[in-house]
Motif scaffolding. Structure first.
Motif, short mmCIF file in Angstrom:
data_model
loop_
_atom_site.label_atom_id
_atom_site.label_comp_id
_atom_site.label_asym_id
_atom_site.label_seq_id
_atom_site.Cartn_x
_atom_site.Cartn_y
_atom_site.Cartn_z
N VAL A 83 111.17 68.16 -0.78
CA VAL A 83 110.77 67.96 0.52
C VAL A 83 110.05 69.34 1.10
CG1 VAL A 83 111.14 67.30 2.87
CG2 VAL A 83 112.69 66.47 1.03
N ARG A 84 108.84 69.22 1.43
CA ARG A 84 108.20 70.15 2.19
C ARG A 84 108.63 70.22 3.82
NH1 ARG A 84 104.36 72.58 -0.75
NH2 ARG A 84 103.32 71.45 -2.57
N ARG A 85 108.96 71.58 4.11
CA ARG A 85 109.18 71.75 5.59
C ARG A 85 108.18 72.51 6.11
NH1 ARG A 85 115.64 71.76 5.12
NH2 ARG A 85 115.97 69.62 4.82
N GLN A 86 107.46 71.98 7.17
CA GLN A 86 106.36 73.17 7.71
C GLN A 86 106.83 74.14 8.06
OE1 GLN A 86 103.07 72.16 7.59
NE2 GLN A 86 102.43 74.07 8.17
N GLY A 87 106.50 75.71 7.50
CA GLY A 87 106.90 76.76 8.15
C GLY A 87 108.14 77.19 7.48
N LYS A 88 108.84 76.53 6.76
CA LYS A 88 110.05 76.88 6.10
C LYS A 88 110.05 76.94 4.70
CE LYS A 88 112.73 74.89 10.15
NZ LYS A 88 113.79 73.96 10.45
N GLY A 89 109.56 76.11 4.15
CA GLY A 89 109.41 76.29 2.74
C GLY A 89 109.60 74.84 2.17
#
Length: 260
Positions: A83-89
């Motif tokens: 799962v990609r999380r914007q600004g978190k990795g």
């Protein structure tokens, strides 16, 4: 299975890693990288909910370009493994996340709202695997399994009767008391306490009539039409780790599926 490669170890040449994973010579490079990331997930290098190294770090580790790593991660994300999380990795997908809790459940109220289901545990016991269960779960007849029976409620009304079987050797310590204490999703419990992550499932669906026992539990008349959904769920390495038979009362619900 090859052991995971940690950042403290010397980087093995990509062609040797690919051979270790039995990757065919014609496999695209990003598919080879995808296989190496999967090997790390399978070995437990990154657990459910953990962040994985950045694309730059993975590119350096495997000796390839960031674009190649990005394509591999994109494919794993499309398969709901990452799962990609914007600004978190980028993180290992987990069924503990709100959007993943009912990933395999396709029941939708006819009004179109999201399904919010309560759970009622009816039974949890250890038994010897009958032959038909053993065949599907790659066990031997007589191997220990855990059988769980529960009801799922919507709006206070029972809508699903689930019978679930798990390999007993993998889930030592799973008891009725532990299931009643757990407040999160069922698969989340299997992830956090037993390290087993469900990544995909196969289903077989047919129409059936409610017998007397089932009718009483689902609060319908005997002979009422129900949807029978048999699900076999797999963890990494295509290992079957859960067999489930659900009987669905679809009087006020649909069984929804997205086809692509």
């Amino acid at each position: 299975m090859s052991p995971p490669v940690s950042s403290s170890q010397p980087v093995t040449p990509l062609n040797e890693l690919a051979r270790a994973e039995a990757a065919p010579a014609f496999s695209p490079l990003y598919r080879q990288i995808k296989g190496l990331i999967l090997a790390g997930l399978q070995a437990g290098e990154w657990k459910a909910g953990d962040s994985i190294p950045s694309e730059m770090e993975l590119a350096a580790r495997f000796g390839v370009s960031q674009g190649t790593v990005r394509k591999a991660v994109d494919e794993l994300s499309a398969e709901n493994l990452l799962v990609r999380r914007q600004g978190k990795g980028t993180f290992v997908a987990t069924h503990a996340e709100q959007q993943q809790q009912f990933r395999f459940l396709r029941l939708t109220p006819e009004a179109g709202a999201s399904a919010t289901l309560g759970r009622q545990l009816l039974d949890c016991r250890r038994q010897r695997a009958p032959a038909w269960i053993a065949r599907q779960m790659n066990l031997r007849a007589g191997d220990p399994v855990i059988e769980i029976r529960r009801l799922l409620h919507s709006g206070g009304q029972p809508v699903v009767l689930d019978d679930i079987w798990l390999p007993g050797a993998m889930f030592k310590g799973l008891t009725a008391e532990r299931l009643r204490e757990h407040r999160g999703p069922f698969y989340g419990l299997l992830e956090t306490e037993f390290g087993v992550h469900m990544i995909r499932a196969q289903e077989k669906i047919r129409a059936v009539a409610a017998d007397v026992e089932v009718a009483e539990l689902l609060q319908v008349s005997p002979g009422s039409p129900l949807l029978s959904v048999e699900r076999l769920s797999f963890t990494y390495g295509d290992k079957p780790v859960e067999l489930r038979r659900g009987l669905y009362n679809t009087t006020h619900h649909f069984y929804r599926n997205d086809l692509q």
